[in-house]
Design an enzyme around this catalytic site. Structure first.
Site, PDB file in Angstrom:
ATOM      1  N   SER A 532       0.820  -1.204   0.000  1.00  0.00           N
ATOM      2  CA  SER A 532       0.000   0.000   0.000  1.00  0.00           C
ATOM      3  C   SER A 532       0.866   1.270   0.000  1.00  0.00           C
ATOM      4  O   SER A 532       1.609   1.484  -0.945  1.00  0.00           O
ATOM      5  CB  SER A 532      -0.953  -0.049   1.202  1.00  0.00           C
ATOM      6  OG  SER A 532      -1.976   0.874   1.048  1.00  0.00           O
ATOM      7  N   ASP A 606      -9.324  -4.647  -5.583  1.00  0.00           N
ATOM      8  CA  ASP A 606      -8.920  -3.724  -4.512  1.00  0.00           C
ATOM      9  C   ASP A 606      -9.991  -2.648  -4.328  1.00  0.00           C
ATOM     10  O   ASP A 606     -10.321  -1.929  -5.258  1.00  0.00           O
ATOM     11  CB  ASP A 606      -7.578  -3.075  -4.881  1.00  0.00           C
ATOM     12  CG  ASP A 606      -6.962  -2.332  -3.708  1.00  0.00           C
ATOM     13  OD1 ASP A 606      -7.715  -1.861  -2.838  1.00  0.00           O
ATOM     14  OD2 ASP A 606      -5.723  -2.221  -3.669  1.00  0.00           O
ATOM     15  N   HIS A 640      -7.719  -5.375  -0.879  1.00  0.00           N
ATOM     16  CA  HIS A 640      -6.475  -4.677  -0.548  1.00  0.00           C
ATOM     17  C   HIS A 640      -5.495  -5.551   0.243  1.00  0.00           C
ATOM     18  O   HIS A 640      -4.289  -5.364   0.187  1.00  0.00           O
ATOM     19  CB  HIS A 640      -6.804  -3.397   0.209  1.00  0.00           C
ATOM     20  CG  HIS A 640      -5.669  -2.419   0.278  1.00  0.00           C
ATOM     21  ND1 HIS A 640      -5.010  -1.980  -0.848  1.00  0.00           N
ATOM     22  CD2 HIS A 640      -5.082  -1.805   1.312  1.00  0.00           C
ATOM     23  CE1 HIS A 640      -4.052  -1.132  -0.477  1.00  0.00           C
ATOM     24  NE2 HIS A 640      -4.078  -1.015   0.820  1.00  0.00           N
TER      25      HIS A 640
END
Ligand code: NAG
Ligand code: NAG
Ligand code: NAG
Ligand code: NAG
Length: 719
Positions: A532, A606, A640
């Site tokens: 991320s 995601d 994610h």
């Protein structure tokens, strides 16, 4: 029975109203067949802003896209509430609606019912749709409407901006059925200067809507919650992100004069000054209130403050007896600091029968060391006798003798940095020489250098290894530098991100020099990785500090900041307000500078704000367009974080292959490969994709396999 098969778990499923009754969201009888997608759209899709509203929104994902989506959402999210008793009786209550929260009062007489309704939005998630909050009796009769908030598309992106109208509506945990909520005075816009900024109101549930609610307290910062005790004591929290100010007020909610006074006033990023939080106890109604303590032969009332105890030597958790009147503290317990890390998990003594005396205190703790996994204990006063109540086996005996050390070093500009260095079992730097090293991190923003340099975490914490943890590569005899701090500091009026690249590179340089200086890492065999915002960091480091790392692994990142024009992470200026910051921070704009092998991994679904799967697609194409050695792995069905066994194993396999290929081998080989690659690029015939795949193809040569925790190349039925 009927009920059980028709529970509608999309937004919520059921609550216990009392010991014998459930309120259940069920599929409405009248629902019918799902809406059909029209073969031909009824017309164009229109987004209009003819009212010229200023609406800025983060880059949300999985939003409703068109009218058909709206009808599907309504179809699947609408439920009929049914009161179901244990004796099997059922009673339909209220109309079908999109219920999002059901919250019975502590005395079980009332229920706070929240629902959302049209008009929906195509630019914000459902939490911001028009929202109605009602009070019903526990047997399903409407009492009154508390509010019906309009669609909230226009909440500013500035930190601490909020929705207008009643918010944080809740029951007082220490009263049978008293409501408490907050209303902003700045129109929800944190940029507006007002005093007070938030007002906290209370009102008994049974009062008529026409009666004025009582003002409990006024705050100049943003409301951050209340811990209730009784009419003589409650703590109210407020904070402000821009200044990192955080304050705790003490009030006497039952007296005419609340006597508000500030108990703690500090910086939220100064962990060393954190006094801890009051321990709570469970009431017979199931709510949690502040546990007050008494001492034998003493009239005082004390709070029990549970703190993480951050110090320059690491966290030493504690329990303090805190005298509310004098502010005096007495430390009645702290964790062992030599070998163990112990924290307080819960209060075990019950206060419902009389007062709670310090001498009768019982708490549940969890205790661990670097190499001993967590076990739970009950500590009993007086004497703090410890009784171990669990005996969990070591989760990964193969690595139980790994070496872990919390290290400190300094950035060029004098900022103190910390990291945790892990070394494989039986490794001796003098005998075995430097190792390949994997650096895994995630940057953080700070307002002050001192706070950025503070030590967070404990050197004695057990090295937990999650399914995609970089620590797995200890089994491949890598040195792992985990979480080296990468503070991005903006002091005073300076915005942290205006010097992002410089501070990022400075922090990474210091980390690399430290592991090399310690003789545990080989200068040309240091890989960088992150997830991320850590993936964004990874790509930026490969672009701006190519001399530091031999390759990178970037998972689920965002690379083109112009695709997140209304802020990202803690940046709350827009692209148009901070254009050069956005551009300079975007590794997408520096894709042409990335000459080291980079592995991109992303979940195909995601849904995290900003990190669209498209970010990795586009970045990969940008890299490929410049002949970079790169590989893109898109994991089907993953969001994610990665959940499926197939995905997790595949991610490990990809990562390991990358590290074996571009980090373990002799560095001059690797750089030769890259140079050849660059030459190819200059004649314009290279296909980075096929090159990368062929370069990385075949089964990698594993290092000496002492520990078999790695999957063989994983070819599941999925792909
Ligand atoms: C006490 O503080 C620790 C941090 O040291 C935290 O992990 C724990 O959840 C807290 N316990 C309670 C009961 O609040
Ligand atoms: C990066 O974002 C900008 C603005 O949103 C967009 O115009 C541009 O096409 C993006 N680049 C790529 C390759 O996606
Ligand atoms: C994203 O998806 C996961 C599951 O895939 C879900 O748990 C989470 O709530 C979703 N988040 C948002 C913001 O939609
Ligand atoms: C690395 O490879 C080069 C060329 O293949 C070779 O000359 C050199 O000796 C190797 N170095 C090591 C440390 O193995």
């Amino acid at each position: 029975m009927i009920i059980l098969t028709s529970i509608l778990p999309m937004l919520l499923s059921f609550v216990w109203v009392n010991n014998s009754t459930l309120l259940v969201c069920t599929i409405p009888f009248s629902r019918g067949a799902p809406p059909k997608k029209p073969l031909v759209p009824a017309g164009p899709k229109i987004l209009s802003n003819e009212q010229k509203d200023t609406i800025q929104a983060r880059t949300y994902q999985d939003l409703l896209k068109d009218e058909y989506d709206e009808s599907l959402f309504e179809y699947y999210a609408t439920s009929q509430l049914v009161l179901v008793s244990l004796d099997g009786t059922e009673k339909l209550v209220g109309p079908p609606a999109i219920y999002t929260s059901l919250d019975p009062s502590p005395d079980e007489k009332y229920i706070l019912i929240t629902s959302i309704h049209r008009p929906y939005s195509f630019i914000v998630p459902c939490g911001r749709f028009p929202k109605k909050v009602d009070v019903w009796t526990a047997d399903g009769k409407f009492v009154r409407e508390l509010c019906d908030l309009p669609l909230a598309e226009d909440i500013p992106i500035t930190h601490n901006s909020v929705r207008r109208g009643m918010r944080s509506i809740d029951w007082r945990a220490d009263k049978p059925s008293t409501l408490v909520w907050v209303e902003t005075q700045d129109d929800g816009d944190a940029k507006v200067e007002v005093s007070p900024r938030d007002i906290v109101y209370t009102q008994p549930a049974e009062l008529l809507a026409s009666e004025q609610p009582a003002v409990l307290h006024k705050l100049d910062l943003r409301y951050g919650g209340i811990s209730w005790c009784d009419d003589s004591l409650a703590l109210i929290y407020e904070s402000w992100y821009k200044t990192r100010k955080i304050r705790t007020w003490v009030i006497s909610p039952g007296s005419k004069n609340l006597n508000p006074r500030i108990l703690f006033d500090r910086s939220s990023e100064d962990v060393y000054s954190d006094p801890g939080s009051p321990m709570l106890r469970r009431t017979p109604a199931g709510t949690y209130v502040i546990a007050t303590m008494r001492k034998e032969g003493d009239q005082g009332t004390y709070l029990l403050l549970n703190g993480s105890g951050a110090t320059p030597q690491g966290n030493i958790p504690f329990l303090d007896l805190f005298d509310l009147n004098t502010g005096n503290k007495e430390r009645i317990w702290e964790s062992d600091k030599e070998k163990y890390y112990e924290t307080v998990v819960a209060l075990m003594s019950d206060q419902t029968e009389g007062e709670l005396y310090v001498d009768q205190l019982k708490v549940l703790t969890s205790k661990e060391s670097k190499t001993e996994n967590t076990q739970y204990f009950i500590l009993s006063w007086p004497g703090k006798k410890a009784c171990q109540i669990t005996n969990f086996p070591h989760p990964y005996p193969q690595l139980s003798s790994l070496k872990k050390e919390m290290i400190r070093y300094e950035r060029k500009d004098g900022v103190q940095l910390t990291a945790t260095l892990y070394l494989p079992p039986d490794y001796d730097p003098a005998r075995d020489g430097p190792l390949p090293c994997l650096v895994w991190s995630y940057p953080g923003e700070f307002k002050s250098k001192d706070a950025a340099g503070q030590v967070r975490g404990s050197p004695n914490e057990f090295a937990g290894i999650g399914p995609t943890s970089p620590l797995l590569w200890l089994a491949r005899r890598f040195a792992i530098l985990s979480g080296p701090t990468i503070p991005i500091i903006g002091e005073g009026n300076e915005e942290a991100n205006d010097r992002y690249v410089e501070q990022l590179v400075g922090s990474a340089e210091a980390a690399v020099e430290e592991v090399i200086g310690r003789g545990v890492a080989h200068r040309s065999k240091i890989a960088i990785g992150g997830h991320s915002y850590g993936a964004f960091m990874t790509a930026n480091l490969l672009a701006h500090a190519p001399h530091l790392f031999c390759c990178g692994i970037a998972r689920s990142g965002a690379y083109n900041r112009t695709l997140t024009p209304f802020g990202f992470q803690n940046e709350d200026r827009t692209l148009w307000e901070a254009t050069s910051t956005y551009v300079e921070m975007s590794p997408f704009m520096s894709a042409n500078k990335i000459k080291k092998p980079i592995l991109l991994i992303h979940g195909e679904e995601d849904n995290n704000s900003g990190t669209l799967t498209m970010q990795s697609d586009r970045f990969f194409n940008a890299l490929k367009g410049h002949g970079a050695l790169c590989r893109l792995v898109i994991l089907p069905f993953e969001s994610h974080g990665y959940a499926a066994r197939e995905s997790v194993l595949h991610v490990l396999w990809e990562t390991d292959r990358w590290l074996q290929k571009y980090c373990v081998p002799n560095s001059s080989d690797a750089s030769e490969n890259l140079d050849a690659h660059k030459d190819d690029a200059s004649i314009g015939t290279v296909d980075a994709d096929s090159k990368a795949v062929s370069a990385a193809g075949g089964v990698p040569e594993w290092a000496d396999d002492k520990i078999d925790i790695f999957p063989s190349p994983c070819r599941s039925s999925l792909w």
